[in-house]
Design an enzyme around this catalytic site. Structure first.
Site, PDB file in Angstrom:
ATOM      1  N   LYS A  35      62.977  43.438  47.323  1.00 59.04           N
ATOM      2  CA  LYS A  35      61.935  43.052  46.351  1.00 59.04           C
ATOM      3  C   LYS A  35      60.553  43.487  46.882  1.00 59.04           C
ATOM      4  CE  LYS A  35      59.324  39.177  44.702  1.00 59.04           C
ATOM      5  NZ  LYS A  35      58.959  37.781  44.846  1.00 59.04           N
ATOM      6  N   LEU A  75      56.664  30.880  42.946  1.00 58.13           N
ATOM      7  CA  LEU A  75      57.641  31.320  41.939  1.00 58.13           C
ATOM      8  C   LEU A  75      58.223  32.688  42.308  1.00 58.13           C
ATOM      9  CD1 LEU A  75      55.576  30.173  38.831  1.00 58.13           C
ATOM     10  CD2 LEU A  75      57.636  29.101  39.746  1.00 58.13           C
ATOM     11  N   PRO A  76      59.335  33.077  41.649  1.00 58.49           N
ATOM     12  CA  PRO A  76      60.006  34.320  42.060  1.00 58.49           C
ATOM     13  C   PRO A  76      59.184  35.606  41.897  1.00 58.49           C
ATOM     14  CG  PRO A  76      61.487  32.937  40.757  1.00 58.49           C
ATOM     15  CD  PRO A  76      60.131  32.307  40.677  1.00 58.49           C
ATOM     16  N   THR A  97      55.188  35.862  46.170  1.00 60.61           N
ATOM     17  CA  THR A  97      54.984  37.282  46.472  1.00 60.61           C
ATOM     18  C   THR A  97      55.144  38.040  45.158  1.00 60.61           C
ATOM     19  OG1 THR A  97      55.889  37.022  48.682  1.00 60.61           O
ATOM     20  CG2 THR A  97      55.793  39.259  47.808  1.00 60.61           C
ATOM     21  N   LYS A 148      50.244  41.631  52.430  1.00 65.06           N
ATOM     22  CA  LYS A 148      51.605  41.123  52.695  1.00 65.06           C
ATOM     23  C   LYS A 148      52.646  42.248  52.579  1.00 65.06           C
ATOM     24  CE  LYS A 148      55.515  38.740  51.778  1.00 65.06           C
ATOM     25  NZ  LYS A 148      56.294  37.659  52.180  1.00 65.06           N
TER      26      LYS A 148
HETATM   27  P1  NAD Z   1      63.641  30.470  45.104  1.00 67.34           P
HETATM   28  O1  NAD Z   1      64.353  31.280  44.099  1.00 67.34           O
HETATM   29  O2  NAD Z   1      64.419  29.669  46.090  1.00 67.34           O
HETATM   30  O3  NAD Z   1      62.648  29.438  44.339  1.00 67.34           O
HETATM   31  C1  NAD Z   1      61.945  29.709  43.169  1.00 67.34           C
HETATM   32  C2  NAD Z   1      61.886  28.402  42.378  1.00 67.34           C
HETATM   33  O4  NAD Z   1      61.049  28.581  41.233  1.00 67.34           O
HETATM   34  C3  NAD Z   1      63.262  27.964  41.849  1.00 67.34           C
HETATM   35  O5  NAD Z   1      63.540  26.632  42.292  1.00 67.34           O
HETATM   36  C4  NAD Z   1      63.115  28.051  40.333  1.00 67.34           C
HETATM   37  O6  NAD Z   1      63.851  27.044  39.635  1.00 67.34           O
HETATM   38  C5  NAD Z   1      61.627  27.837  40.188  1.00 67.34           C
HETATM   39  N1  NAD Z   1      61.075  28.300  38.917  1.00 67.34           N
HETATM   40  C6  NAD Z   1      61.232  29.509  38.310  1.00 67.34           C
HETATM   41  N2  NAD Z   1      60.534  29.550  37.165  1.00 67.34           N
HETATM   42  C7  NAD Z   1      59.910  28.347  37.055  1.00 67.34           C
HETATM   43  C8  NAD Z   1      59.029  27.793  36.094  1.00 67.34           C
HETATM   44  N3  NAD Z   1      58.664  28.464  35.001  1.00 67.34           N
HETATM   45  N4  NAD Z   1      58.585  26.537  36.283  1.00 67.34           N
HETATM   46  C9  NAD Z   1      58.957  25.842  37.380  1.00 67.34           C
HETATM   47  N5  NAD Z   1      59.779  26.304  38.329  1.00 67.34           N
HETATM   48  C10 NAD Z   1      60.258  27.549  38.157  1.00 67.34           C
HETATM   49  O7  NAD Z   1      62.639  31.458  45.831  1.00 67.34           O
HETATM   50  P2  NAD Z   1      61.903  31.250  47.248  1.00 67.34           P
HETATM   51  O8  NAD Z   1      62.765  31.797  48.337  1.00 67.34           O
HETATM   52  O9  NAD Z   1      61.400  29.854  47.341  1.00 67.34           O
HETATM   53  O10 NAD Z   1      60.681  32.264  47.080  1.00 67.34           O
HETATM   54  C11 NAD Z   1      59.532  31.960  46.299  1.00 67.34           C
HETATM   55  C12 NAD Z   1      58.525  33.065  46.493  1.00 67.34           C
HETATM   56  O11 NAD Z   1      58.199  33.177  47.875  1.00 67.34           O
HETATM   57  C13 NAD Z   1      59.046  34.446  46.044  1.00 67.34           C
HETATM   58  O12 NAD Z   1      57.987  35.128  45.442  1.00 67.34           O
HETATM   59  C14 NAD Z   1      59.472  35.092  47.358  1.00 67.34           C
HETATM   60  O13 NAD Z   1      59.403  36.502  47.320  1.00 67.34           O
HETATM   61  C15 NAD Z   1      58.434  34.520  48.321  1.00 67.34           C
HETATM   62  N6  NAD Z   1      58.856  34.462  49.726  1.00 67.34           N
HETATM   63  C16 NAD Z   1      60.114  34.045  50.072  1.00 67.34           C
HETATM   64  C17 NAD Z   1      60.470  34.009  51.420  1.00 67.34           C
HETATM   65  C18 NAD Z   1      61.857  33.539  51.836  1.00 67.34           C
HETATM   66  O14 NAD Z   1      62.214  33.744  53.003  1.00 67.34           O
HETATM   67  N7  NAD Z   1      62.630  32.881  50.971  1.00 67.34           N
HETATM   68  C19 NAD Z   1      59.565  34.394  52.415  1.00 67.34           C
HETATM   69  C20 NAD Z   1      58.275  34.788  52.039  1.00 67.34           C
HETATM   70  C21 NAD Z   1      57.941  34.814  50.683  1.00 67.34           C
END
Ligand code: NAD
Length: 297
Positions: A246, A65-66, A96, A171
């Site tokens: 972030k 999740l975000p 994260t 991390k």
């Molecule tokens: P994203 O915004 O693409 O995905 C998050 C998903 O969570 C969305 O599809 C949203 O609809 C869903 N969501 C939010 N609240 C919800 C709830 N209550 N119930 C169900 N679903 C819900 O983000 P992402 O890029 O997939 O990143 C996710 C995590 O991974 C973050 O914490 C980010 O910091 C971390 N991260 C991302 C990357 C990257 O390159 N994108 C790399 C490493 C870590």
């Protein structure tokens, strides 16, 4: 075979959940976005109607999740999964988030006998798709061992950083260092260019000298020095400036909370905020090179 509830099917979670399906797990997936549910359903998972529906009957819950508030709400909020999961079930949060939230969730779940590890990832969307993510895990040795086979279905390197919250701290230490290396490499390259050096030649010299680092080896920020990196593709793809911001915000909070002196991290945070404010939030984080570039004479 174990049943896994997967909550959060975004850029990272979607492909991670698909890799669990590919590795033979029964996956019960949920996201707020219908298209993400349709996509995972096509890949062979059960598209749940809610997080509670997804977690019903699951042995393990994985969340991606975000931010901390989403994770706290999922597990500890009204209708939180804490009320649904039996003792002995395992929760893996790969989002994260701030270490304090991870510790709070882990403690509350632990009081009900539910096992918890924080397991943030490194490796980006490419690593999530390829199943080669690095997982940085915080939690007891026993919970780490319990989580490992599930994580191995989505990643290549699985590290045990320490107790609950340690995954998150490790991390952001890494990402803070990465941002500092990216800024430093960019300013060195720009100074060389301003003094008549060819950035390819200078990069090769520094790569074989004591300035050597990951950005020079694999992710050069100067356009056209390396092929197949975001800098040679108008800084598209890769790791977005806003995601780095972030992580740097989380790092600064951790520094304040722990009384750690992080002048370079603070500066990198300001520079990435400036870059984002100038409209580059969706560009790759190596675009900091452009911010530091002098007007061409
Ligand atoms: P994203 O915004 O693409 O995905 C998050 C998903 O969570 C969305 O599809 C949203 O609809 C869903 N969501 C939010 N609240 C919800 C709830 N209550 N119930 C169900 N679903 C819900 O983000 P992402 O890029 O997939 O990143 C996710 C995590 O991974 C973050 O914490 C980010 O910091 C971390 N991260 C991302 C990357 C990257 O390159 N994108 C790399 C490493 C870590």
């Amino acid at each position: 075979m174990k049943t896994i509830a997967f909550i959060g099917l975004g850029n990272m979670g979607g492909p991670m959940a698909k890799n669990l399906v590919k590795n033979g797990y029964q996956v019960r997936a949920f996201d707020l976005v219908q298209s993400a549910l349709d996509d995972i359903s096509e890949a062979g998972a059960y598209a749940a109607s809610s997080a509670q529906d997804a977690a019903t009957g699951a042995d393990v819950v994985v969340s991606m999740l975000p931010a901390g508030k989403h994770v706290k709400s999922l597990y500890l909020g009204e209708d939180g999964l804490i009320n649904l999961l039996d003792a002995g079930k395992l929760v893996i949060d790969s989002s994260t988030i701030d270490a304090a939230s991870a510790i709070e969730v882990g403690k509350a779940l632990g009081e009900k006998g539910i096992h918890f590890v924080d397991a943030p990832v490194s490796g980006g969307v490419g690593g999530a798709v390829a199943g080669t993510l690095t997982f940085i895990v915080g939690g007891s040795q026993a919970y780490f061992e319990q989580a490992k086979p599930v994580l191995e279905a989505m990643g290549k390197h699985i590290f045990h950083a320490g107790d609950t919250g340690a995954g998150q701290v490790a991390k952001i230490c890494n990402n803070m260092l990465l941002s500092i290396l990216m800024v430093g490499t960019s300013e060195a390259l720009n100074m060389g260019i301003n003094n008549g050096l060819d950035p390819k030649v200078l990069s090769e010299i520094m790569k074989q000298s004591s300035g050597r680092n990951w950005t020079l080896e694999l992710y050069n920020p100067c356009p056209d020095v390396m092929e197949n990196v975001p800098s040679s593709n108008d800084y598209q793809g890769g790791f977005m400036v806003d995601l780095m911001r972030k992580d740097l915000g989380l790092a600064q909070q951790t520094a304040v909370d722990s009384g750690s002196v992080t002048p370079m991290g603070t500066l990198a945070n300001s520079l990435y905020t400036l870059l984002s404010n100038q409209g580059a939030g969706k560009k790759d984080f190596s675009s900091i090179f452009k911010l530091l570039q002098s007007e061409q004479k």
